[in-house]
Design an enzyme around this catalytic site. Sequence first.
Site, PDB file in Angstrom:
ATOM      1  N   GLY A   4      -2.601  -8.186   4.421  1.00  0.00           N
ATOM      2  CA  GLY A   4      -1.622  -8.582   3.510  1.00  0.00           C
ATOM      3  C   GLY A   4      -0.489  -9.670   4.241  1.00  0.00           C
ATOM      4  N   TRP A   5       0.661  -9.224   4.109  1.00  0.00           N
ATOM      5  CA  TRP A   5       1.800 -10.021   4.709  1.00  0.00           C
ATOM      6  C   TRP A   5       2.156  -9.869   6.092  1.00  0.00           C
ATOM      7  CZ3 TRP A   5       1.950  -8.334  -0.727  1.00  0.00           C
ATOM      8  CH2 TRP A   5       1.912  -9.497  -1.537  1.00  0.00           C
ATOM      9  N   SER A  62       0.801  -1.136   0.113  1.00  0.00           N
ATOM     10  CA  SER A  62       0.026   0.037  -0.030  1.00  0.00           C
ATOM     11  C   SER A  62       0.956   1.278  -0.166  1.00  0.00           C
ATOM     12  CB  SER A  62      -0.850  -0.020   1.181  1.00  0.00           C
ATOM     13  OG  SER A  62      -0.332  -0.181   2.480  1.00  0.00           O
ATOM     14  N   LEU A 115      -7.598 -12.765   2.999  1.00  0.00           N
ATOM     15  CA  LEU A 115      -8.211 -13.801   2.226  1.00  0.00           C
ATOM     16  C   LEU A 115      -7.223 -14.352   1.408  1.00  0.00           C
ATOM     17  CD1 LEU A 115     -11.709 -12.473   0.364  1.00  0.00           C
ATOM     18  CD2 LEU A 115     -11.185 -14.206   2.359  1.00  0.00           C
ATOM     19  N   CYS A 171      -0.261   3.011 -13.237  1.00  0.00           N
ATOM     20  CA  CYS A 171      -0.881   3.770 -11.836  1.00  0.00           C
ATOM     21  C   CYS A 171       0.037   4.810 -11.261  1.00  0.00           C
ATOM     22  CB  CYS A 171      -1.267   2.692 -10.769  1.00  0.00           C
ATOM     23  SG  CYS A 171      -2.501   1.777 -11.091  1.00  0.00           S
ATOM     24  N   GLY A 195      -7.547  -7.174   6.128  1.00  0.00           N
ATOM     25  CA  GLY A 195      -6.947  -7.090   5.093  1.00  0.00           C
ATOM     26  C   GLY A 195      -5.482  -6.782   5.123  1.00  0.00           C
TER      27      GLY A 195
HETATM   28  C1  LIG Z   1      -3.658  -4.226  -1.275  1.00  0.00           C
HETATM   29  S1  LIG Z   1      -3.528  -5.530   0.021  1.00  0.00           S
HETATM   30  C2  LIG Z   1      -2.868  -4.514   1.390  1.00  0.00           C
HETATM   31  C3  LIG Z   1      -2.488  -5.436   2.584  1.00  0.00           C
HETATM   32  C4  LIG Z   1      -1.813  -4.704   3.593  1.00  0.00           C
HETATM   33  N1  LIG Z   1      -2.892  -3.857   4.296  1.00  0.00           N
HETATM   34  C5  LIG Z   1      -0.938  -3.807   3.281  1.00  0.00           C
HETATM   35  O1  LIG Z   1      -0.779  -2.518   3.349  1.00  0.00           O
HETATM   36  O2  LIG Z   1       0.215  -4.041   3.038  1.00  0.00           O
HETATM   37  C6  LIG Z   1      -5.447  -5.912   0.241  1.00  0.00           C
HETATM   38  C7  LIG Z   1      -5.520  -7.029   1.440  1.00  0.00           C
HETATM   39  O3  LIG Z   1      -6.880  -6.957   1.594  1.00  0.00           O
HETATM   40  C8  LIG Z   1      -7.415  -8.471   1.733  1.00  0.00           C
HETATM   41  N2  LIG Z   1      -8.838  -8.613   1.368  1.00  0.00           N
HETATM   42  C9  LIG Z   1      -9.407  -8.347   0.238  1.00  0.00           C
HETATM   43  N3  LIG Z   1     -10.689  -8.701   0.261  1.00  0.00           N
HETATM   44  C10 LIG Z   1     -10.898  -9.222   1.690  1.00  0.00           C
HETATM   45  C11 LIG Z   1     -11.793  -9.643   2.427  1.00  0.00           C
HETATM   46  N4  LIG Z   1     -13.200  -9.908   1.766  1.00  0.00           N
HETATM   47  N5  LIG Z   1     -11.832  -9.883   3.719  1.00  0.00           N
HETATM   48  C12 LIG Z   1     -10.710  -9.926   4.155  1.00  0.00           C
HETATM   49  N6  LIG Z   1      -9.399  -9.431   3.410  1.00  0.00           N
HETATM   50  C13 LIG Z   1      -9.691  -9.029   2.369  1.00  0.00           C
HETATM   51  C14 LIG Z   1      -6.175  -9.249   0.836  1.00  0.00           C
HETATM   52  O4  LIG Z   1      -6.327 -10.623   1.164  1.00  0.00           O
HETATM   53  C15 LIG Z   1      -4.954  -8.355   0.791  1.00  0.00           C
HETATM   54  O5  LIG Z   1      -4.276  -8.986   2.144  1.00  0.00           O
END
Ligand SMILES: C[S@@+](CC[C@H](N)C(=O)[O-])C[C@H]1O[C@@H](n2cnc3c(N)ncnc32)[C@H](O)[C@@H]1O
Length: 394
Positions: A169-170, A129, A190, A358, A167
């Site tokens: 991420g890692w 992000s 997810l 982007c 959400g």
């Molecule tokens: C762009 S990544 C951002 C990850 C983290 N927050 C970062 O800033 O590095 C989006 C995250 O949202 C999660 N995600 C998307 N839809 C989701 C859902 N319905 N429920 C839970 N997590 C979700 C994805 O699995 C991913 O981990």
Amino acid sequence: MLAQLASTLGALQLPLRISLPDGESLDLAQSPTVELRIRDPALLAELQRPTLDALGEAYIEERLDIHGPLPDAMAIADRLSQSLVINAPGDPPATAPHDRQSDAQAVAYHYDLSNSFYALWLDPEMVYSCGYFRHAEDSLARAQVQKLDHLCRKLRLHRGDYLLDVGCGWGALARHAAREYGVRVHGITLSEQQLELGNQRVRSQGLGQQVRLELRDYRDLPRSEQYDKVVSVGMFEHVGHANLDNYFRILAEQVRPGGLVLNHGITARHVDGRPVGRGAGRFIGRYVFPHGELPHLATAVGSMSEQGLEVVDVESLRLHYALTLQHWSRNLEDRLEQARALVGERSLRIWRIYLAGCAYGFAHNWMNIHQVLAVKPLPGGGHHLPLTRADLYT
Ligand SMILES: C[S@@+](CC[C@H](N)C(=O)[O-])C[C@H]1O[C@@H](n2cnc3c(N)ncnc32)[C@H](O)[C@@H]1O
């Protein structure tokens, strides 16, 4: 056909060479910096109306190759399409129903591509992000740590707080918050691949007592006011307009009265969602983030308010995202061979166009990104936030 293009495009003086498989070529200005090598001559007719999605699609289908710096190629593609495509406002992008299954598939398509591929061009903590640049020349790694800290400060994290990261991420934010602020964190994602690597890092950094990451859809969180703070970073782009109220209701339900909710996400340029960038959004929706939807800031704030959250602070990080994407794109461009070996030519082409495109789009105000901080007011309407933002910067 090249002669016809020369008469249409000559006046633009674009630093572009267009070349054909038979060796014929056309320079649209002296000393071109970018060469479009057309592999499929039928494409020349389509270049008469070069929408950005059509150009991107031709590239990923290997009907053309791009030689030269991608940022220059993006600027040229934009000028080409500005000149030749009538930019009728068009309909707002289609919205998708967003059920659990289709969302899981869309997430897997993007995030389960390959951890090693993402590690090639993200920062060492693998934050996916927008970073926070105190200075334009900050490194990506520094900007990402600054962003993680900026979020923790906005959330006014205190030792012992319980934080939900929706959400995750890692798991970079979860680990940073646990390590630097002494909080407990529950992160949900997810993506199976993210979870696996995220958990490895939690264990190897000895944070297993404080951080719990799991595979869970935000809609499957139990209804409880158990968290002191809730954060969601780069995730609400996957929620969809149809589910936005439900999403913010769920976030609001997770946090105790007086607690904070911070939503960090990309927002649309126009309130009514009409597209910008002559097809760029269509390309992203088709090849990069299936079912992605960008609400406008006003829509997001309105929805939060209706779910009982009081919005207390909003910050745009648009130019920070342009810088972040420039770093990501440069990192990928520096490691093309490794990347190709990991994900293959087609995905590599999609991700090259997405990152460079982007970066261009954020720099040119096609979309924005906002951190929106809200409080769930205490029963009498009060809260314990400081009167000013000064504590964020000391
Ligand atoms: C762009 S990544 C951002 C990850 C983290 N927050 C970062 O800033 O590095 C989006 C995250 O949202 C999660 N995600 C998307 N839809 C989701 C859902 N319905 N429920 C839970 N997590 C979700 C994805 O699995 C991913 O981990």
